[in-house]
Design a protein around this motif. Structure first.
Motif, PDB file in Angstrom:
ATOM      1  N   UNK A 218       0.939  -1.358   0.093  1.00 12.17           N
ATOM      2  CA  UNK A 218      -0.127  -0.079  -0.140  1.00 12.17           C
ATOM      3  C   UNK A 218       0.883   1.397   0.036  1.00 12.17           C
TER       4      UNK A 218
ATOM      5  N   UNK B 209       4.681   5.158   8.324  1.00  4.54           N
ATOM      6  CA  UNK B 209       3.455   4.564   7.483  1.00  4.54           C
ATOM      7  C   UNK B 209       3.420   3.328   7.774  1.00  4.54           C
TER       8      UNK B 209
ATOM      9  N   UNK C 108       2.263   1.989  11.089  1.00  3.74           N
ATOM     10  CA  UNK C 108       0.843   2.530  11.226  1.00  3.74           C
ATOM     11  C   UNK C 108      -0.009   1.265  10.408  1.00  3.74           C
ATOM     12  N   UNK C 109       0.359   1.294   9.212  1.00  2.00           N
ATOM     13  CA  UNK C 109      -0.368   0.352   8.092  1.00  2.00           C
ATOM     14  C   UNK C 109      -0.567  -1.159   8.673  1.00  2.00           C
TER      15      UNK C 109
ATOM     16  N   UNK D 277      -0.168  -2.141  11.953  1.00  2.00           N
ATOM     17  CA  UNK D 277      -0.951  -1.987  13.101  1.00  2.00           C
ATOM     18  C   UNK D 277      -2.666  -2.194  12.641  1.00  2.00           C
ATOM     19  N   UNK D 278      -2.892  -1.475  11.575  1.00  3.27           N
ATOM     20  CA  UNK D 278      -4.141  -1.461  10.983  1.00  3.27           C
ATOM     21  C   UNK D 278      -4.649  -2.857  10.420  1.00  3.27           C
TER      22      UNK D 278
ATOM     23  N   UNK E 135      -5.394  -5.264  13.282  1.00  2.00           N
ATOM     24  CA  UNK E 135      -6.475  -4.876  13.914  1.00  2.00           C
ATOM     25  C   UNK E 135      -7.829  -5.617  12.966  1.00  2.00           C
ATOM     26  N   UNK E 136      -7.487  -5.111  11.439  1.00  2.00           N
ATOM     27  CA  UNK E 136      -8.631  -5.399  10.586  1.00  2.00           C
ATOM     28  C   UNK E 136      -8.715  -7.286  10.890  1.00  2.00           C
TER      29      UNK E 136
ATOM     30  N   UNK F 127      -7.963  -8.973  13.359  1.00  2.00           N
ATOM     31  CA  UNK F 127      -8.727  -9.577  14.646  1.00  2.00           C
ATOM     32  C   UNK F 127     -10.140  -9.203  14.445  1.00  2.00           C
ATOM     33  N   UNK F 128     -10.799  -8.155  13.848  1.00  2.00           N
ATOM     34  CA  UNK F 128     -12.230  -7.837  13.372  1.00  2.00           C
ATOM     35  C   UNK F 128     -12.518  -9.118  12.702  1.00  2.00           C
TER      36      UNK F 128
ATOM     37  N   UNK G 238     -12.871 -12.186  14.793  1.00  2.00           N
ATOM     38  CA  UNK G 238     -14.024 -11.977  15.626  1.00  2.00           C
ATOM     39  C   UNK G 238     -15.563 -12.405  15.156  1.00  2.00           C
TER      40      UNK G 238
END
Lengths: 54, 255
Positions: free
Chosen positions: B79, B204, B207-208, B210-211, B214-215, B217-218, B221
């Motif tokens: 990205x 960047x 942060x990307x 980390x995002x 989290x995505x 993990x979602x 879930x």
């Protein structure tokens, strides 16, 4: 357009684009963190799975 | 906190490097002020190569170790690489019009292979949206990332292998790094911008990454939630007294 115009367009789009990407990325990260936290809270609050008795 | 400091440092470094390139370094005798675009154009290109290199290496490591964190690194690289490739193309166009007289020329190998690089990694990002299974998606992405990486050396050496509008490397080899064909101030401005962009790139990438985690993990879930709901429904159906039905009454269709 003069040379200075091209320089301004070059730097403006690149540095402006970089700043916009950073802000968008931080907003996406914050939204994802909030969503993850909400899902985790909902999962904690949900009743436990009923025992099948086997 | 350290990541935030890296970001703040990167922003300050970019501001400083832009100031140096725009106001301290003199204009080029032949190219005039247009030369100043080179500092962001070339630095963007190098950062894009590095990003896609990271994507390729993380892809190889994923295929070997099957660790989804490596897939998140590969995604971050792709990205951020797409972003810097777009900057490279834009900077090149803004420089090309006053110096070459054209924004773009499809016959030029460097320009065309760079456009192909952008298209390949846009395809990589689109491909990732086709599968919901993280392992399958990571495997496909790793393979595509590796195939796309073949274009990186082609872009870099295109100015040496083929003749085109684009000039040869100014600082492309250890010899040219020690004795560049550009004045030292120009090289300093370029290296300053490269250093500043590298700091921002690091920020960047973190942060990307980390995002992406989290995505993922979602997604997990959501998958667990769907499985739990199905299990609840299945258990409820098994424990319901005979003769009663959990299902909604079926409505007769009208002729």
């Amino acid at each position: 357009m003069s040379d200075v115009g091209f320089v301004l367009a070059g730097y403006g789009v690149i540095l402006g684009g970089l700043a916009m990407y950073v802000l968008t990325l931080l907003r996406r990260l914050r939204t994802a963190r909030e969503r993850s936290l909400r899902i985790r809270k909902e999962a904690d609050a949900a009743p436990p799975l009923p025992d099948s008795g086997r | 906190m350290r990541t935030r400091l890296l970001g703040i440092g990167g922003v300050l470094a970019v501001i400083g490097a832009a100031f140096f390139g725009l106001f301290v370094v003199p204009a080029d005798l032949n190219q005039g002020d247009a030369q100043r675009i080179m500092y962001v154009h070339v630095a963007s290109a190098w950062i894009a190569y590095m990003s896609f290199g990271v994507t390729a290496l993380a892809g190889i490591a994923y295929l070997w170790l099957r660790d989804l964190r490596l897939d998140a690194v590969a995604l971050a690289g792709a990205e951020v690489g797409v972003l810097f490739t777009a900057f490279t193309i834009w900077g090149g166009m803004m420089w090309g019009r006053p110096v070459w007289g054209v924004y773009w020329q499809w016959e030029d190998p460097r320009l065309t292979t760079t456009a192909l690089l952008l298209a390949l990694y846009l395809g990589y990002l689109l491909l990732r949206r086709l599968s919901e299974d993280p392992a399958r998606r990571a495997t496909r992405a790793a393979i595509v990332g590796l195939i796309a990486a073949v274009d990186i050396p082609i872009v870099h050496f295109s100015v040496i292998w083929w003749r085109g509008l684009h000039q040869g490397p100014t600082i492309g080899s250890p010899d040219k790094l020690l004795h560049p064909s550009a004045p030292l101030q120009f090289v300093a401005a370029l290296l300053l911008m490269l250093g500043a962009f590298t700091l921002v790139w690091g920020y960047l990438m973190i942060r990307r990454y980390q995002l992406a985690r989290i995505e993922w993990q979602i997604e997990e879930h959501g998958r667990v939630g769907r499985i739990s709901a199905a299990r609840r429904a299945s258990l409820a159906a098994h424990t319901a007294p005979a003769g009663t039905s959990q299902a909604a009454p079926v409505q007769e269709s009208t002729p």
